[in-house]
Design a protein around this motif. Structure first.
Motif, mmCIF file in Angstrom:
data_model
loop_
_atom_site.group_PDB
_atom_site.id
_atom_site.type_symbol
_atom_site.label_atom_id
_atom_site.label_comp_id
_atom_site.label_asym_id
_atom_site.label_seq_id
_atom_site.Cartn_x
_atom_site.Cartn_y
_atom_site.Cartn_z
ATOM 1 N N UNK A 115 0.852 -1.188 0.000
ATOM 2 C CA UNK A 115 0.000 0.000 0.000
ATOM 3 C C UNK A 115 0.883 1.230 0.000
ATOM 4 N N UNK A 116 0.866 1.974 -1.095
ATOM 5 C CA UNK A 116 1.758 3.120 -1.243
ATOM 6 C C UNK A 116 1.301 4.339 -0.449
ATOM 7 N N UNK A 117 0.048 4.345 0.018
ATOM 8 C CA UNK A 117 -0.421 5.476 0.808
ATOM 9 C C UNK A 117 0.291 5.546 2.154
ATOM 10 N N UNK A 118 0.369 4.410 2.863
ATOM 11 C CA UNK A 118 0.920 4.421 4.218
ATOM 12 C C UNK A 118 2.314 3.819 4.315
ATOM 13 N N UNK A 119 2.705 3.001 3.348
ATOM 14 C CA UNK A 119 4.012 2.362 3.432
ATOM 15 C C UNK A 119 5.107 3.323 2.961
ATOM 16 N N UNK A 120 5.240 4.408 3.733
ATOM 17 C CA UNK A 120 6.206 5.462 3.449
ATOM 18 C C UNK A 120 6.817 5.933 4.766
#
Length: 266
Positions: free
Chosen positions: A17-22
């Motif tokens: 999930x690129x929204x939170x996996x940052x």
């Protein structure tokens, strides 16, 4: 570089999930994560946590929680099977190990767990770390006492979620599992809660303490403050002390094993 990273972070669990996996998610992603964490607490028994339509928090739930069969998913992962990836078990074992290492005598800051998770072999990013810790805490809630600013909290409510998301150093945790000769006391208190308050507990010290404190805080304001001025309603010194300790409780283990035995001379 890619090969080196794979070797260093070989136990990193699958998080797609690129929204939170940052390391630094956007404001919109942080808001969606906060909404999702609150729903995990309040609506964990509902399919998709009761989320309707397709807001961003649903995508995070499906890709991180449900896909990997993390608590509180009510369905198996979308890819089939009902066993979560072993790297999540390893990740949560590290958190549990940190808490148990304190022996239940000391509290552990949430950011200590985040620091361990961010290091090899996991490499968990701060955008997803609060969500994963929330899942872990809900799954182990009968054994972990949560604190905000050093004060025990009964529920993982909106304030807890907000602090865990934005200021994790203000969140503390303590392992509160039962062992040793105190078991009889907790069993007797659990029976009292069941008989007198009509509430069933899991029988753990934390759950028993939580229900006692919850009962005290639900009392009407008059019952919280009345000190026996009316000759028709007398309250014993033990009753007044018992109520005071419940309303002021900031540590469930001290409440059960130090404060209450002292009041009732056990």
């Amino acid at each position: 570089a890619s090969i080196a990273a794979d070797k260093a972070f070989h136990s990193c669990p699958p998080i797609f999930n690129e929204l939170v996996n940052r390391h630094k998610p956007s404001a919109a992603a942080i808001k969606a994560r906060r909404i999702l964490m609150n729903l995990m607490e309040s609506d964990g028994h509902n399919p998709n946590l009761g989320i309707e339509k397709s807001p961003p928090e649903l995508g995070i739930y499906l890709s991180v929680i449900q896909r990997n069969n993390l608590y509180p998913t009510t369905e198996g992962p979308s890819q089939g099977g009902d066993v979560r990836p072993v790297n999540f078990d390893a990740l949560f074992d590290v958190a549990e190990g940190i808490l148990k290492a304190s022996g239940g005598d000391q509290i552990v800051k949430a950011d200590e767990i985040f620091l361990a998770w961010s290091a090899p072999p996991f490499g968990i990013r701060m955008g997803v770390a609060p969500l994963l810790l929330m899942s872990f805490l809900l799954e182990k809630r009968a054994h972990i006492a949560p604190y905000v600013d050093g004060r025990f909290v009964v529920e993982l409510d909106e304030l807890f979620v907000e602090r865990l998301s934005r200021v994790p150093k203000t969140i503390s945790l303590r392992w509160a599992s039962l062992d040793g000769p105190k078991k009889g006391l907790v069993e007797a208190l659990a029976q009292f809660v069941s008989d007198k308050l009509d509430v069933e507990t899991s029988g753990t010290p934390l759950d028993v303490a939580r229900q006692l404190v919850h009962f005290a805080f639900k009392l009407p304001n008059f019952s919280k403050s009345y000190r026996g001025g009316n000759h028709l309603i007398k309250l014993s010194d033990e009753t007044l002390a018992f109520r005071a300790e419940l309303l002021l409780a900031d540590d469930p283990l001290k409440l059960l094993f130090e404060k209450l035995p002292k009041i009732f001379k056990l």
